[in-house]
Design a protein around this motif. Structure first.
Motif, PDB file in Angstrom:
ATOM      1  N   THR A  16       3.811  -2.401  11.303  1.00 54.42           N
ATOM      2  CA  THR A  16       4.528  -3.500  10.664  1.00 54.42           C
ATOM      3  C   THR A  16       3.611  -4.647  10.260  1.00 54.42           C
ATOM      4  O   THR A  16       3.797  -5.247   9.214  1.00 54.42           O
ATOM      5  CB  THR A  16       5.643  -4.022  11.591  1.00 54.42           C
ATOM      6  N   ILE A  17       2.633  -4.945  11.077  1.00 56.12           N
ATOM      7  CA  ILE A  17       1.697  -6.022  10.759  1.00 56.12           C
ATOM      8  C   ILE A  17       0.609  -5.425   9.862  1.00 56.12           C
ATOM      9  O   ILE A  17      -0.130  -4.544  10.298  1.00 56.12           O
ATOM     10  CB  ILE A  17       1.061  -6.610  12.039  1.00 56.12           C
ATOM     11  N   PRO A  18       0.509  -5.879   8.614  1.00 56.23           N
ATOM     12  CA  PRO A  18      -0.523  -5.322   7.729  1.00 56.23           C
ATOM     13  C   PRO A  18      -1.921  -5.564   8.308  1.00 56.23           C
ATOM     14  O   PRO A  18      -2.265  -6.698   8.661  1.00 56.23           O
ATOM     15  CB  PRO A  18      -0.336  -6.086   6.419  1.00 56.23           C
ATOM     16  N   ILE A  19      -2.698  -4.504   8.416  1.00 53.41           N
ATOM     17  CA  ILE A  19      -3.994  -4.624   9.093  1.00 53.41           C
ATOM     18  C   ILE A  19      -4.937  -5.577   8.384  1.00 53.41           C
ATOM     19  O   ILE A  19      -5.690  -6.292   9.030  1.00 53.41           O
ATOM     20  CB  ILE A  19      -4.630  -3.253   9.362  1.00 53.41           C
ATOM     21  N   HIS A  20      -4.872  -5.647   7.061  1.00 52.02           N
ATOM     22  CA  HIS A  20      -5.761  -6.584   6.362  1.00 52.02           C
ATOM     23  C   HIS A  20      -5.384  -8.034   6.676  1.00 52.02           C
ATOM     24  O   HIS A  20      -6.259  -8.896   6.776  1.00 52.02           O
ATOM     25  CB  HIS A  20      -5.781  -6.317   4.850  1.00 52.02           C
ATOM     26  N   PHE A  68      -9.659   2.250  13.045  1.00 52.37           N
ATOM     27  CA  PHE A  68      -9.016   1.237  13.876  1.00 52.37           C
ATOM     28  C   PHE A  68      -7.579   1.054  13.434  1.00 52.37           C
ATOM     29  O   PHE A  68      -7.301   0.912  12.247  1.00 52.37           O
ATOM     30  CB  PHE A  68      -9.709  -0.123  13.725  1.00 52.37           C
ATOM     31  N   ASN A  69      -6.660   1.000  14.408  1.00 52.03           N
ATOM     32  CA  ASN A  69      -5.303   0.542  14.112  1.00 52.03           C
ATOM     33  C   ASN A  69      -5.238  -0.914  14.572  1.00 52.03           C
ATOM     34  O   ASN A  69      -6.240  -1.479  15.025  1.00 52.03           O
ATOM     35  CB  ASN A  69      -4.238   1.436  14.770  1.00 52.03           C
ATOM     36  N   THR A  70      -4.093  -1.532  14.441  1.00 53.56           N
ATOM     37  CA  THR A  70      -3.989  -2.958  14.781  1.00 53.56           C
ATOM     38  C   THR A  70      -4.308  -3.221  16.258  1.00 53.56           C
ATOM     39  O   THR A  70      -4.967  -4.205  16.584  1.00 53.56           O
ATOM     40  CB  THR A  70      -2.596  -3.509  14.443  1.00 53.56           C
ATOM     41  N   ILE A  71      -3.851  -2.349  17.127  1.00 53.79           N
ATOM     42  CA  ILE A  71      -4.097  -2.541  18.568  1.00 53.79           C
ATOM     43  C   ILE A  71      -5.589  -2.412  18.871  1.00 53.79           C
ATOM     44  O   ILE A  71      -6.168  -3.236  19.581  1.00 53.79           O
ATOM     45  CB  ILE A  71      -3.257  -1.565  19.412  1.00 53.79           C
TER      46      ILE A  71
END
Length: 102
Positions: A16-20, A68-71
């Protein structure tokens, strides 16, 4: 002892949170647009041979060959454990959903 976070909660935080946005705005990782591609400073090798895939919401360093993912990104950049990183992302998501975040 049960799981602290459900798989659905983790899925939501990863997608949900865009990684960029996380990289540039929330974490303040140096980033730039180069040849029309969003690039960021890899938190592992400190190179800009990176990109993000908006379709999968993953980022990649082509020099050190890490995804990498957000976490993952929060854990590495902020040098925090999994639980602290998830709680950090939950706070970002809650602020976004309440209209107080980016």
């Amino acid at each position: 002892m049960g799981k602290r976070f459900s798989s659905m909660e983790l899925y939501k935080l990863r997608n949900t949170i865009p990684i960029h946005v996380l990289i540039e705005t929330q974490l303040g990782i140096p980033a730039k647009i180069s040849e029309g591609v969003f690039r960021f400073l890899c938190p592992l090798c400190n190179e800009f041979q990176t990109a993000v895939n908006p379709r999968t919401n993953l980022s990649r360093c082509f020099r050190c060959e890490k995804n990498f993912n957000t976490i993952d990104m929060v854990m590495i950049w902020r040098n925090t454990d999994f639980v602290s990183s998830v709680k950090y992302l939950q706070a970002i998501l809650n602020a976004r959903e309440s209209g107080h975040g980016t």
